[in-house]
Scaffold this motif. Structure first.
Motif, PDB file in Angstrom:
ATOM      1  N   THR A 311      15.514  18.563  26.947  1.00 32.50           N
ATOM      2  CA  THR A 311      15.883  19.737  27.736  1.00 32.50           C
ATOM      3  C   THR A 311      15.618  19.509  29.221  1.00 32.50           C
ATOM      4  O   THR A 311      15.811  20.428  30.022  1.00 32.50           O
ATOM      5  CB  THR A 311      15.075  20.968  27.275  1.00 32.50           C
ATOM      6  OG1 THR A 311      13.670  20.710  27.452  1.00 32.50           O
ATOM      7  CG2 THR A 311      15.355  21.285  25.817  1.00 32.50           C
ATOM      8  N   ALA A 312      15.181  18.317  29.588  1.00 34.13           N
ATOM      9  CA  ALA A 312      14.876  18.033  30.993  1.00 34.13           C
ATOM     10  C   ALA A 312      16.137  18.118  31.837  1.00 34.13           C
ATOM     11  O   ALA A 312      17.219  17.709  31.398  1.00 34.13           O
ATOM     12  CB  ALA A 312      14.258  16.639  31.124  1.00 34.13           C
ATOM     13  N   PRO A 313      16.034  18.616  33.069  1.00 38.32           N
ATOM     14  CA  PRO A 313      17.196  18.675  33.956  1.00 38.32           C
ATOM     15  C   PRO A 313      17.594  17.282  34.440  1.00 38.32           C
ATOM     16  O   PRO A 313      16.842  16.309  34.275  1.00 38.32           O
ATOM     17  CB  PRO A 313      16.704  19.550  35.113  1.00 38.32           C
ATOM     18  CG  PRO A 313      15.223  19.379  35.117  1.00 38.32           C
ATOM     19  CD  PRO A 313      14.828  19.199  33.684  1.00 38.32           C
ATOM     20  N   PRO A 314      18.777  17.158  35.053  1.00 29.26           N
ATOM     21  CA  PRO A 314      19.273  15.842  35.462  1.00 29.26           C
ATOM     22  C   PRO A 314      18.385  15.110  36.459  1.00 29.26           C
ATOM     23  O   PRO A 314      18.434  13.876  36.534  1.00 29.26           O
ATOM     24  CB  PRO A 314      20.641  16.154  36.076  1.00 29.26           C
ATOM     25  CG  PRO A 314      21.066  17.424  35.447  1.00 29.26           C
ATOM     26  CD  PRO A 314      19.810  18.204  35.249  1.00 29.26           C
ATOM     27  N   ASN A 315      17.574  15.829  37.230  1.00 24.09           N
ATOM     28  CA  ASN A 315      16.759  15.153  38.235  1.00 24.09           C
ATOM     29  C   ASN A 315      15.505  14.508  37.646  1.00 24.09           C
ATOM     30  O   ASN A 315      14.749  13.857  38.368  1.00 24.09           O
ATOM     31  CB  ASN A 315      16.348  16.135  39.337  1.00 24.09           C
ATOM     32  CG  ASN A 315      15.504  17.278  38.811  1.00 24.09           C
ATOM     33  OD1 ASN A 315      15.993  18.100  38.040  1.00 24.09           O
ATOM     34  ND2 ASN A 315      14.245  17.337  39.199  1.00 24.09           N
ATOM     35  N   VAL A 316      15.279  14.669  36.347  1.00 24.58           N
ATOM     36  CA  VAL A 316      14.147  14.024  35.683  1.00 24.58           C
ATOM     37  C   VAL A 316      14.623  12.715  35.063  1.00 24.58           C
ATOM     38  O   VAL A 316      15.474  12.717  34.173  1.00 24.58           O
ATOM     39  CB  VAL A 316      13.522  14.940  34.612  1.00 24.58           C
ATOM     40  CG1 VAL A 316      12.443  14.187  33.829  1.00 24.58           C
ATOM     41  CG2 VAL A 316      12.932  16.181  35.256  1.00 24.58           C
ATOM     42  N   GLU A 317      14.075  11.616  35.551  1.00 22.63           N
ATOM     43  CA  GLU A 317      14.419  10.291  35.029  1.00 22.63           C
ATOM     44  C   GLU A 317      13.513   9.975  33.843  1.00 22.63           C
ATOM     45  O   GLU A 317      12.320  10.272  33.855  1.00 22.63           O
ATOM     46  CB  GLU A 317      14.237   9.245  36.126  1.00 22.63           C
ATOM     47  CG  GLU A 317      14.611   7.833  35.719  1.00 22.63           C
ATOM     48  CD  GLU A 317      14.427   6.843  36.847  1.00 22.63           C
ATOM     49  OE1 GLU A 317      14.569   5.625  36.592  1.00 22.63           O
ATOM     50  OE2 GLU A 317      14.134   7.265  37.986  1.00 22.63           O
ATOM     51  N   VAL A 318      14.097   9.345  32.806  1.00 25.24           N
ATOM     52  CA  VAL A 318      13.362   9.092  31.568  1.00 25.24           C
ATOM     53  C   VAL A 318      13.489   7.622  31.186  1.00 25.24           C
ATOM     54  O   VAL A 318      14.566   7.035  31.280  1.00 25.24           O
ATOM     55  CB  VAL A 318      13.892   9.974  30.415  1.00 25.24           C
ATOM     56  CG1 VAL A 318      13.099   9.721  29.136  1.00 25.24           C
ATOM     57  CG2 VAL A 318      13.821  11.451  30.784  1.00 25.24           C
ATOM     58  N   GLY A 319      12.385   7.030  30.756  1.00 27.35           N
ATOM     59  CA  GLY A 319      12.393   5.686  30.194  1.00 27.35           C
ATOM     60  C   GLY A 319      11.572   5.662  28.919  1.00 27.35           C
ATOM     61  O   GLY A 319      10.556   6.368  28.807  1.00 27.35           O
TER      62      GLY A 319
END
Length: 404
Positions: A311-319
Motif C-alpha cells: 500500500t506504499a505510495p509511489p515515492n517509497v522505494e522498496v528493495g
C-alpha cells in the motif's frame, strides 16, 4: 556513491540534506555499502548541513551490518542498461522505465547490456521471470541469440524503441535482431512529430487492464513501423500527426494499421514489443497512461505476477533481499524527499503501510530496525503480510524465517 556537492563548478556547497539521506539510504536498500564523498576533508567543509543526516545513515548501517551483509536480491525483473547505445539517447528510455518500475514497486535488478556477451550471463538471466530491453539498439549477434534463447526457455521479455536495429558496431541491420519479438519487417522509423497519438481500441481493453477511462495516448517520440509476423497479436494503433492550428478547426484523423504493441508466444516463452519509447515519454511527461502500458504489458500480456504487493505510495522505494543461508529476509524502504519544484524538503511520514510478499521460506516474525520494535505479521496461502506503523526517512524490515 552519493556526492556531497551540487555540481563541479559548485563543488564546495552541498545538495539538500534530505536528498543526501535519500541517496545514501537508496544505496543501502539496493544492498550496497553506503558511500559519501566530499571535496577535501570532512573537517574542512564549509557546508555542513547534511552531516547529521549522513551520520545517521552510516550509524544505522554500522549497527545493523549483520542483517545487511551476505544477502542476495530477490528481484522478479532484470532491466538492461543500454550503455552501448547511450550516444543515441537510449539512456532516456532506460531511466524512464527505471522510474516506472520503482514507482510501481516492481522488484528489479540492473544489468549492463555489455554483460550480455559474457559467458555467465545466460545463467544469471535464468533467475529472473522477465527481462526488459529498453531501446537497446546495439546488440551483437551473440547477445541477440542469448535473449532469444531466454524466451525460448520459458522466459518473458519486454522490448521498447529501436531495440536490436543496430549491430555491435553501430551499423544498421536489415531488420530487428531479436526473433522473439515477432517482427517480420521493420519499416520506416517515423520521426517525433507533435500531434501524434496511439489509439487504445475496445479490443485492446479486453487484454489490457486499467484503461476504462482512457482511449488515447499521446506519442511524443519516434515510432517504428513494424510488420508483425504470422500469428503475432497486435494492440494499439498509431494515429498520424494532425495539422496544427486553432483547436476548433484542427482534429486528428483515423488510426493507421501500424501497431503500437506486439505480442508473440515463442516456443515456451512470450515477448512483447513497444516500437516506441514509453520510458522516455514518462520521464518527460509522467503521464499515468504511459506507465500503465508498460505495467499492463508485464502483467496482462507476459503474465508476471509481482512477488511484492504494498500500500506504499509511489515515492517509497522498496528493495527485497534474502540472506544466502535462508535464515532471514529484509525489506529496505526509502521515503523519498518531498519535492516542490527544485526543492527537496524532508519527507512526510507515511503511516500504516502493508507489505505482502511470497517468501521462499515461511516467515515467523518481523521487526523494524529503524523503530527497534516487532511488527504485526500474518501468513496465509503462502504469503506473509507485514504492517509498518510509520515510515519517516528510511527503514529495514527484517523477516525471520522458520529456519532461524
Amino acid at each position: 556513491t552519493a556526492v556531497h556537492f551540487i555540481d563541479f563548478p559548485y563543488r564546495h556547497v552541498g545538495v539538500a540534506p534530505s536528498l543526501t539521506v535519500a541517496r545514501l539510504a537508496g544505496d543501502l536498500v539496493a544492498g550496497g555499502w553506503v558511500d559519501w564523498y566530499v571535496i577535501g576533508t570532512l573537517e574542512g567543509q564549509e557546508d555542513r548541513l547534511a552531516f547529521a543526516g549522513a551520520r545517521a545513515v552510516f550509524a544505522f548501517h554500522a549497527a545493523h551490518e549483520r542483517w545487511l551483509t551476505g544477502t542476495r536480491p530477490m528481484s522478479d525483473v532484470a532491466l538492461l542498461k543500454p550503455a552501448a547505445s547511450a550516444d543515441a539517447g537510449a539512456l532516456a528510455e532506460y531511466r524512464g522505465i527505471f522510474r516506472i518500475l520503482t514507482e510501481a514497486h516492481i522488484l528489479f535488478d540492473v544489468i549492463q547490456d555489455l554483460a550480455l556477451d559474457r559467458p555467465d550471463t545466460a545463467a544469471r538471466l535464468a533467475g529472473y521471470r522477465a527481462v526488459i530491453v529498453p531501446d537497446v539498439r546495439r546488440l551483437s549477434d551473440g547477445a541477440a541469440a542469448l535473449l532469444d534463447a531466454f524466451v525460448q526457455d520459458d522466459g518473458r521479455l519486454l522490448a521498447t524503441g529501436l531495440t536490436g536495429t543496430l549491430d555491435a558496431a553501430g551499423d544498421a541491420r536489415p531488420g530487428i535482431a531479436l526473433r522473439c519479438l515477432g517482427v517480420a519487417a521493420a519499416g520506416a522509423s517515423h520521426p517525433r512529430r507533435p500531434g501524434s497519438y496511439l489509439r487504445i481500441r475496445p479490443q485492446d481493453k479486453k487484454r489490457l487492464t486499467g484503461f476504462d477511462d482512457l482511449d488515447l495516448l499521446h506519442l511524443d517520440d519516434r515510432f517504428l513501423a513494424a510488420t508483425p509476423a504470422a500469428g503475432v497479436e497486435t494492440l494499439l494503433r498509431r494515429i498520424p500527426p494532425a495539422m496544427f492550428g486553432p483547436p476548433e478547426k484542427c482534429y486528428y484523423g483515423d488510426a493507421t494499421d501500424e501497431p503500437g504493441l506486439l505480442l508473440q508466444a515463442w516456443s515456451k516463452g512470450r515477448a512483447a514489443y513497444l516500437p516506441w519509447r514509453p520510458g522516455a515519454q514518462y520521464g518527460k511527461f509522467a503521464h499515468p497512461g504511459i506507465a500503465r502500458i508498460v505495467l499492463a504489458a508485464l502483467s496482462d500480456l507476459l503474465g508476471i505476477a509481482p512477488r511484492l504487493a504494498t500500500t506504499a505510495p509511489p515515492n517509497v522505494e522498496v528493495g527485497l533481499h534474502a540472506e544466502t543461508g535462508g535464515r532471514w529476509l529484509w525489506l529496505g524502504l526509502v521515503n523519498h524527499p518531498g519535492q516542490l519544484g527544485t526543492a527537496h524538503h524532508a519527507p512526510l511520514a507515511v503511516r500504516d503501510l502493508e507489505f505482502t510478499l511470497v517468501p521462499d521460506r515461511p516467515v515467523i516474525a518481523a521487526r523494524s530496525l529503524r523503530l527497534d520494535r516487532p511488527l504485526p505479521c500474518a501468513t496465509a496461502d503462502g504469503r506473509v503480510t507485514v504492517t509498518l506503523p510509520q515510515l519517516d526517512d528510511f527503514d529495514v524490515l527484517v523477516l525471520d524465517t522458520a529456519q532461524r
